[in-house]
Scaffold this motif. Sequence first.
Motif, PDB file in Angstrom:
ATOM      1  N   ALA A  45       0.828  -1.215   0.000  1.00  0.00           N
ATOM      2  CA  ALA A  45       0.000   0.000   0.000  1.00  0.00           C
ATOM      3  C   ALA A  45       0.859   1.260   0.000  1.00  0.00           C
ATOM      4  CB  ALA A  45      -0.930  -0.004   1.214  1.00  0.00           C
ATOM      5  N   GLU A  46       2.030   1.189   0.622  1.00  0.00           N
ATOM      6  CA  GLU A  46       2.937   2.345   0.688  1.00  0.00           C
ATOM      7  C   GLU A  46       3.830   2.470  -0.550  1.00  0.00           C
ATOM      8  OE1 GLU A  46       5.066   1.623   4.295  1.00  0.00           O
ATOM      9  OE2 GLU A  46       3.434   2.333   5.604  1.00  0.00           O
ATOM     10  N   GLY A  47       3.750   1.484  -1.444  1.00  0.00           N
ATOM     11  CA  GLY A  47       4.568   1.518  -2.653  1.00  0.00           C
ATOM     12  C   GLY A  47       5.961   0.951  -2.474  1.00  0.00           C
ATOM     13  N   ASP A  48       6.198   0.274  -1.361  1.00  0.00           N
ATOM     14  CA  ASP A  48       7.495  -0.369  -1.140  1.00  0.00           C
ATOM     15  C   ASP A  48       7.395  -1.805  -1.672  1.00  0.00           C
ATOM     16  OD1 ASP A  48       9.897  -1.389  -0.283  1.00  0.00           O
ATOM     17  OD2 ASP A  48       9.740  -0.668   1.780  1.00  0.00           O
ATOM     18  N   TYR A  49       7.380  -1.911  -2.998  1.00  0.00           N
ATOM     19  CA  TYR A  49       7.092  -3.193  -3.633  1.00  0.00           C
ATOM     20  C   TYR A  49       8.226  -4.204  -3.488  1.00  0.00           C
ATOM     21  CZ  TYR A  49       3.445  -0.299  -5.650  1.00  0.00           C
ATOM     22  OH  TYR A  49       2.389   0.560  -5.813  1.00  0.00           O
ATOM     23  N   GLY A  69      -5.840 -16.103  -0.509  1.00  0.00           N
ATOM     24  CA  GLY A  69      -4.898 -16.555  -1.532  1.00  0.00           C
ATOM     25  C   GLY A  69      -4.958 -15.746  -2.812  1.00  0.00           C
ATOM     26  N   GLU A  70      -6.161 -15.418  -3.257  1.00  0.00           N
ATOM     27  CA  GLU A  70      -6.344 -14.638  -4.482  1.00  0.00           C
ATOM     28  C   GLU A  70      -5.677 -13.266  -4.351  1.00  0.00           C
ATOM     29  OE1 GLU A  70     -10.020 -12.424  -6.825  1.00  0.00           O
ATOM     30  OE2 GLU A  70     -10.441 -14.231  -5.656  1.00  0.00           O
ATOM     31  N   ARG A  71      -5.913 -12.620  -3.229  1.00  0.00           N
ATOM     32  CA  ARG A  71      -5.351 -11.284  -2.981  1.00  0.00           C
ATOM     33  C   ARG A  71      -3.814 -11.346  -2.914  1.00  0.00           C
ATOM     34  NH1 ARG A  71      -7.513  -6.583  -0.855  1.00  0.00           N
ATOM     35  NH2 ARG A  71      -6.138  -5.309   0.451  1.00  0.00           N
ATOM     36  N   VAL A  72      -3.312 -12.343  -2.198  1.00  0.00           N
ATOM     37  CA  VAL A  72      -1.869 -12.489  -2.046  1.00  0.00           C
ATOM     38  C   VAL A  72      -1.204 -12.726  -3.401  1.00  0.00           C
ATOM     39  CG1 VAL A  72      -0.045 -13.999  -1.154  1.00  0.00           C
ATOM     40  CG2 VAL A  72      -1.909 -13.287   0.348  1.00  0.00           C
ATOM     41  N   MET A  73      -1.789 -13.626  -4.210  1.00  0.00           N
ATOM     42  CA  MET A  73      -1.164 -13.958  -5.489  1.00  0.00           C
ATOM     43  C   MET A  73      -1.180 -12.776  -6.447  1.00  0.00           C
ATOM     44  SD  MET A  73      -1.805 -17.240  -8.029  1.00  0.00           S
ATOM     45  CE  MET A  73      -1.040 -18.405  -6.902  1.00  0.00           C
ATOM     46  N   PHE A  74      -2.275 -11.987  -6.450  1.00  0.00           N
ATOM     47  CA  PHE A  74      -2.323 -10.818  -7.334  1.00  0.00           C
ATOM     48  C   PHE A  74      -1.279  -9.782  -6.906  1.00  0.00           C
ATOM     49  CE2 PHE A  74      -3.565  -6.592  -8.619  1.00  0.00           C
ATOM     50  CZ  PHE A  74      -3.858  -6.769  -9.966  1.00  0.00           C
ATOM     51  N   PHE A  75      -1.223  -9.472  -5.614  1.00  0.00           N
ATOM     52  CA  PHE A  75      -0.250  -8.497  -5.116  1.00  0.00           C
ATOM     53  C   PHE A  75       1.187  -8.978  -5.350  1.00  0.00           C
ATOM     54  CE2 PHE A  75      -3.299  -6.531  -1.734  1.00  0.00           C
ATOM     55  CZ  PHE A  75      -3.912  -5.814  -2.750  1.00  0.00           C
ATOM     56  N   PHE A  76       1.386 -10.276  -5.213  1.00  0.00           N
ATOM     57  CA  PHE A  76       2.709 -10.855  -5.441  1.00  0.00           C
ATOM     58  C   PHE A  76       3.138 -10.621  -6.898  1.00  0.00           C
ATOM     59  CE2 PHE A  76       5.200 -15.106  -5.668  1.00  0.00           C
ATOM     60  CZ  PHE A  76       6.389 -14.446  -5.415  1.00  0.00           C
ATOM     61  N   ALA A  77       2.251 -10.964  -7.843  1.00  0.00           N
ATOM     62  CA  ALA A  77       2.549 -10.769  -9.264  1.00  0.00           C
ATOM     63  C   ALA A  77       2.748  -9.288  -9.577  1.00  0.00           C
ATOM     64  CB  ALA A  77       1.417 -11.338 -10.110  1.00  0.00           C
ATOM     65  N   THR A  83       8.274  -3.650  -9.745  1.00  0.00           N
ATOM     66  CA  THR A  83       9.738  -3.565  -9.604  1.00  0.00           C
ATOM     67  C   THR A  83      10.444  -3.898 -10.924  1.00  0.00           C
ATOM     68  OG1 THR A  83       9.744  -5.838  -8.729  1.00  0.00           O
ATOM     69  CG2 THR A  83       9.783  -4.029  -7.128  1.00  0.00           C
ATOM     70  N   LYS A  84       9.654  -3.973 -12.011  1.00  0.00           N
ATOM     71  CA  LYS A  84      10.171  -4.178 -13.370  1.00  0.00           C
ATOM     72  C   LYS A  84      10.865  -5.519 -13.572  1.00  0.00           C
ATOM     73  CE  LYS A  84      10.606   0.782 -14.223  1.00  0.00           C
ATOM     74  NZ  LYS A  84      11.436   1.888 -14.731  1.00  0.00           N
ATOM     75  N   ASP A  85      10.447  -6.501 -12.795  1.00  0.00           N
ATOM     76  CA  ASP A  85      10.939  -7.863 -12.977  1.00  0.00           C
ATOM     77  C   ASP A  85       9.913  -8.568 -13.873  1.00  0.00           C
ATOM     78  OD1 ASP A  85      12.042 -10.359 -12.828  1.00  0.00           O
ATOM     79  OD2 ASP A  85      12.360 -10.307 -10.655  1.00  0.00           O
TER      80      ASP A  85
END
Length: 275
Positions: A45-49, A69-77, A83-85
């Motif tokens: 949320a703070e942009g510290d990806y 799980g859905e929320r975690v996986m989306f935020f993870f991706a 971070t441009k990976d």
Amino acid sequence: MFLKMRSILPLLFAVIFLTSCSEYQKVLKNEDVKPKYDLAEKYYAEGDYKRAKRLFEQIAPKYVGKPQGERVMFFFADSYFKTKDYYLSGYQFERFIKSYPKSDKIQEATFLGAKSYYELSPEYSLDQTDTDKALAKLQSFINTYPESEFFADANEMAKELTAKKQKKQIEIAKQFNKLGQFNYPILVSAITSLDNFISDNPGSVYREEALYYRIEAATSLALNSTENRKKERLEDAQASYNTLMRYFPESQFKKKADNLSEKIQKELSEYSNSK
């Protein structure tokens, strides 16, 4: 007072930073999943990806099959994307799409997955495998979600990548043309390559260029042909000139094309007189 505050502020920021780092390291080493989840969401949320990504990476397997799980996986991706990976964001968005096909985030995930490969697309002169993959994914998104808020962006990216692939094609044909000045059989490959390009890409921004270089290749081939093929090839070169002038009467290549046409007409005239 103001000067005193200015001297204190850097120290205050340093304390906050060190506290934050200490909290991050502590949670990172903690076996408890919940604090990692909470801190990962806070960082996201703070942009510290970067730090969010590391925490999501640890907890994602623990939330498979759970409501979060859905929320975690989306935020993870998305943390990989932010971070441009892009290789890993593309992969993780693909996993998300397969795992949660009915998610409210499916459109966004599909778009960002396609955009990940768009970002990986290299210069036109390099291997275009990632470009092909991006185009396939963008086209699939465009066909599947024509009403999406991301539709216009996806369409523009697809156009850009298509133009890049066309640029590679035209540059290859031009290279054949250049090599053909010293090895005339290669001019046949140049003409074939240009014919294919013109046929396959009727709306290309490089169509005018392709039509001109076909005149150039056809003229060189005709002028260096044996007598039994020369007239036919001269007429083919002149037909190429006529096509360019029909579609692009004010072509940027008009002067050079006119010069080639004059050579063709002169050869045809001499050929006719000799007969």
